[in-house]
Structure formats: C-alpha cells, structure tokens
Design an enzyme around this catalytic site. Structure first.
Site, PDB file in Angstrom:
ATOM      1  N   GLY A   1      35.033   7.388  20.060  1.00  0.00           N
ATOM      2  CA  GLY A   1      33.776   6.109  19.535  1.00  0.00           C
ATOM      3  C   GLY A   1      33.588   5.310  18.819  1.00  0.00           C
ATOM      4  O   GLY A   1      34.488   5.976  17.793  1.00  0.00           O
ATOM      5  N   ASN A   2      32.622   4.584  18.222  1.00  0.00           N
ATOM      6  CA  ASN A   2      32.795   4.299  17.129  1.00  0.00           C
ATOM      7  C   ASN A   2      31.251   4.540  16.876  1.00  0.00           C
ATOM      8  O   ASN A   2      30.171   4.812  17.558  1.00  0.00           O
ATOM      9  CB  ASN A   2      33.287   2.789  16.599  1.00  0.00           C
ATOM     10  CG  ASN A   2      32.700   1.761  17.655  1.00  0.00           C
ATOM     11  OD1 ASN A   2      31.629   1.588  17.443  1.00  0.00           O
ATOM     12  ND2 ASN A   2      33.598   1.660  18.349  1.00  0.00           N
ATOM     13  N   ARG A   3      30.862   4.022  15.921  1.00  0.00           N
ATOM     14  CA  ARG A   3      29.228   4.612  15.007  1.00  0.00           C
ATOM     15  C   ARG A   3      28.675   3.017  14.938  1.00  0.00           C
ATOM     16  O   ARG A   3      27.217   2.892  14.700  1.00  0.00           O
ATOM     17  CB  ARG A   3      29.028   4.341  13.409  1.00  0.00           C
ATOM     18  CG  ARG A   3      30.069   5.840  12.919  1.00  0.00           C
ATOM     19  CD  ARG A   3      29.904   6.021  11.100  1.00  0.00           C
ATOM     20  NE  ARG A   3      30.119   6.953  11.314  1.00  0.00           N
ATOM     21  CZ  ARG A   3      30.669   8.256  10.581  1.00  0.00           C
ATOM     22  NH1 ARG A   3      30.120   8.803  11.156  1.00  0.00           N
ATOM     23  NH2 ARG A   3      31.525   8.984  10.257  1.00  0.00           N
ATOM     24  N   SER A   4      28.317   2.538  16.497  1.00  0.00           N
ATOM     25  CA  SER A   4      27.622   1.122  16.284  1.00  0.00           C
ATOM     26  C   SER A   4      26.339   1.411  16.702  1.00  0.00           C
ATOM     27  O   SER A   4      26.714   2.166  18.307  1.00  0.00           O
ATOM     28  CB  SER A   4      29.137   0.113  17.266  1.00  0.00           C
ATOM     29  OG  SER A   4      27.563  -0.419  17.805  1.00  0.00           O
TER      30      SER A   4
END
Ligand SMILES: Cc1cc2nc3c(=O)[nH]c(=O)nc-3n(C[C@H](O)[C@H](O)[C@H](O)COP(=O)(O)O)c2cc1C
Length: 400
Positions: free
Chosen positions: A208-211
């Site tokens: 995933g990512n940090r959004s």
C-alpha cells in the site's frame, strides 16, 4: 440577490459595533428581511433599539427571552436564514464559533443553521495576528465560512494596523457572493476518489502507500457543502463519511476503477484525489507466504495496474487530477495534465503532503498560469479546488 432574503446580522462586542447599524440599514434598504442578534458584549456598545428601529423587527439578545416568531425562536431564525453575517466578529466570537459553543443566541443560531456564514472580523492588530485567532479563522474557512477583512488602517487604539472592520460595501459584496456561491454546485454530480489502495500479496499481506484519504474527503465535503450530489470512492481509511456524501469503499486499484467507472456514468466531474498503486503483485497467492530455513530473499513480480484517470475519458466529463511528486513537480504535473486530458491538476510535494493535515499545492489549469497556494490545511485547499471546479463546469443549461 439580497432583496426579500432573510439575513441574520450578528453583532458582537467590538468597538466597531456602531458600524453594524450602517450595514443593517444598507441591508434593509436593499430589501432584505434582517434579524439582528446582539451578543452580551455588543450590548455594552450598542442598544437593541437602534436595530429595532432600522429593521422594524425584534432584536435577539438572550436565548431565554420570550420569542415572537415561534416557540423555538433561535431554531426558526437558523432554519429560515438565507445567510448569516457577523459584523463585527470579535476574536472571542470567532473562537466560540470555531469551537461550536452555543451559550448565547448567536452561537445557537450559527450552530443550528446550514446557511452560508460571512464573518467580518475587527479587532486590535495583535489580537488578529495571534495564532489562536488565525487558527480559529482557518477552521471556520475550512467549514465554508467566508471572511471579509479586516482591513489595514487606523484602529481604535490610535495605532495603525490590520484590524479595521471591512467597509459596508465589501461586507454586502461578500454576502451577495455567499448567497450565489452557496448553491454553485446545486444539481451537479461530482465523483471524488480518495485514499490509497491495498494490492494483495497473499491472504494476510498487501502492498500500500501512506495516503490518509484526508484530501479527497475534504474535497468531497466541500463539494457537498456547495450543493453537489457527491459520490466518494474511498480506499481503505479510518475517516468518517462527510455529511451528505454517498460513499463506496474499495480496496484495490481495479476495484477503484470499476466503482469510479460506474459512478461517473452521469457525473459532471471527477476529482481523482486517490493515491492509486501503479503496480500490483502479478499473482495474489491464496496461501500465506511462509519463511523456511535458509530463505534470505523473497522475489515478488509486479505488473501495471490500470491508470484510472487515463482510462476514464468521457466527453463532457471535467477531470481533475493530483500529482504528488518528489522531483520535478511542476513539469511532471503539466505532462500529466496534457496526457490525461485533465481540466486541472493539483501539484503537491509528495513527502510534505502524504499523510499530513496540511498541503502546499499548486493549481495548474490547462492554458492558465499556475496558482501557487501557501501552506494551508487540506480543508482550505479543498475549498480552493472546488472554487476552480465550479468555474470549470459549463453553464447549467449547456451541461450534459
Ligand atoms: C472598550 C472595549 C473595546 C473592545 N473592542 C474589541 C474589538 O474591537 N474586537 C474584539 O475582538 N474584542 C474587543 N473587545 C473585547 C470583547 O468585548 C470581549 O472579548 C468580549 O468578551 C466579546 O464578547 P462577544 O464576542 O461575545 O461579543 C473590546 C473590549 C472593550 C472593553
């Protein structure tokens, strides 16, 4: 626009309270039905009789007073108001509004009303510049309030500085534009995507990512406040759904594409604030990856995910994209604007913005000079984006 509209004029306890009588008179002369509310502070400076004589209507000062309009006077005032204007707005009143305090008639009416709110602060220059006042003003703007002034000039202290009440003309102008603007997206359908995506590796792991989803949620809330029907396609996030917004939760980029394609079918605009994974693991393993003795490395092969913004390209759909980059921000954003046929792109420094409450964005519209915003809370940036979107939409009768 003001004629025949019911306007609540709140007056709080600043030295400029006497100027509220002039504003009140102008509103009455423009044909407005003006209900005046005085705070306890305002009563130290000016009497209800002044406003009573100007408006020919009762003046509210105390929520416990017997009301003439209906059994629940402040609720009737709140619900019937086309707009609320507070002039002068003291530092204390700004703080109470930001906190949602309802310990007097003005606080109660503001809290119970969905009408646009126009604030005309007036105070000593240091009071205005104080971080507490500025934070309260930012909170109120983020919620959709319009702030007019204060102006630079001679203050009651005898010193010169920023703190004078805006002129009656400027306050009436702000009120007029709040009345028009409030419904600027009425009848429009806006689709907003928000958050990151989770691309599964095996049944328990994902990439995933940090959004955080905060930017997209703020855009959805701002569009809903302007009267749009908002469909929010959200990746995994803990955020609460903004009032009046229809939400679809998705996990992967492919799910986001499918949900967004459905949502835009009859939409006027797509605001793609989500941080979508460009790549996903080639295979989603059905069994958990186990480490075995001697395993020092793990190879995962990634393949491209669909590009949602490029894939969705319906004639008449206004598309707004986001570019969060660590390098060559503006060049990369401008390329994305052209390649994906966007009406506007919001360029952000990836490191500073992702996962943060604030953002320093540049708004780039096709064929126009970029607008570099200062560092602002995401709620305020969202309001600016929606201002631009409202201007980009074709006039109502020409809309698809
Ligand atoms: C003479 C005098 C002048 C004042 N002028 C201002 C002013 O211009 N702006 C302001 O924010 N507060 C001003 N204050 C302070 C407010 O009256 C005070 O904070 C009060 O609690 C405000 O209450 P209200 O916002 O509920 O009316 C003044 C106080 C005094 C005694």
């Amino acid at each position: 626009m003001i004629g025949n509209r019911r306007i609540v004029l709140g007056v709080s306890g600043g030295i400029a309270a006497y100027k509220a009588a002039e504003l009140c008179s102008r509103l009455v002369q423009a044909g407005a039905i003006v209900d005046v509310i005085l705070t306890a502070g305002a009563l130290r400076f000016i009497q209800p009789a002044t406003f009573n004589a100007l408006t020919h209507r009762p003046v509210a000062t105390d929520p416990w007073q017997p009301w003439t309009e209906s059994a629940a006077g402040h609720i009737a005032l709140a619900h019937n108001a086309a707009a609320i204007v507070i002039a002068p707005a003291t530092a204390h009143t700004l703080a109470r509004l930001a906190l949602g305090l309802a310990d007097d008639a003005l606080g109660l009416v503001c809290l119970a009303s969905q009408a646009p709110l126009v604030l005309a602060p007036a105070m000593e220059a240091n009071m205005w510049r104080h971080p507490a006042t500025q934070a309260h003003v930012a909170t109120l703007i983020a919620r959709g309030a319009r702030v007019v002034g204060p102006e630079q000039g001679r203050l009651a202290s005898g010193l010169s500085g920023e703190g004078r009440l805006a002129s009656p003309e400027a306050i009436v102008d702000a009120l007029q534009s709040a009345l028009v603007h409030n419904a600027s997206l009425a009848g429009r359908i806006i689709v907003v995507t928000a958050g990151g995506t989770h691309e599964p590796i095996d049944p328990v792991r994902f990439i995933g990512n940090r959004s955080s989803g905060r930017m997209g949620f703020a855009v959805a809330a701002a569009a809903a406040r302007r009267g749009a029907a908002v469909r929010l396609v959200a990746g995994p996030t803990q955020l609460a759904t903004p009032a009046g917004v229809e939400r679809v939760d998705v996990e992967t980029a492919r799910e986001m594409l499918a949900a967004t394609q459905t949502a835009v079918a009859d939409a006027d605009a797509l605001v793609m604030a989500a941080a979508v994974a460009d790549f996903r693991p080639e295979v989603e393993l059905t069994r958990k990856i186990k480490k075995r003795p001697g395993d020092e490395e793990l190879d995962l092969r990634f393949i491209r995910n669909p590009d949602i913004l490029a894939t969705i390209d319906r004639p008449g759909l206004i598309k707004i994209g986001f570019a969060a980059e660590t390098d060559d921000l503006i060049e990369n954003a401008e390329r994305k604007l052209r390649d994906k046929h966007l009406a506007m792109i919001v360029a952000n420094d990836a490191v500073a913005t992702i996962g943060s409450d604030a953002s320093q964005a540049t708004l780039i519209r096709a064929g126009a000079a970029p607008v570099a915003l200062p560092p602002l809370p995401k709620d305020v940036v969202a309001e600016r984006i929606i201002d631009q979107l409202a201007a980009l939409l074709p006039p109502r009768d020409a809309a698809p």
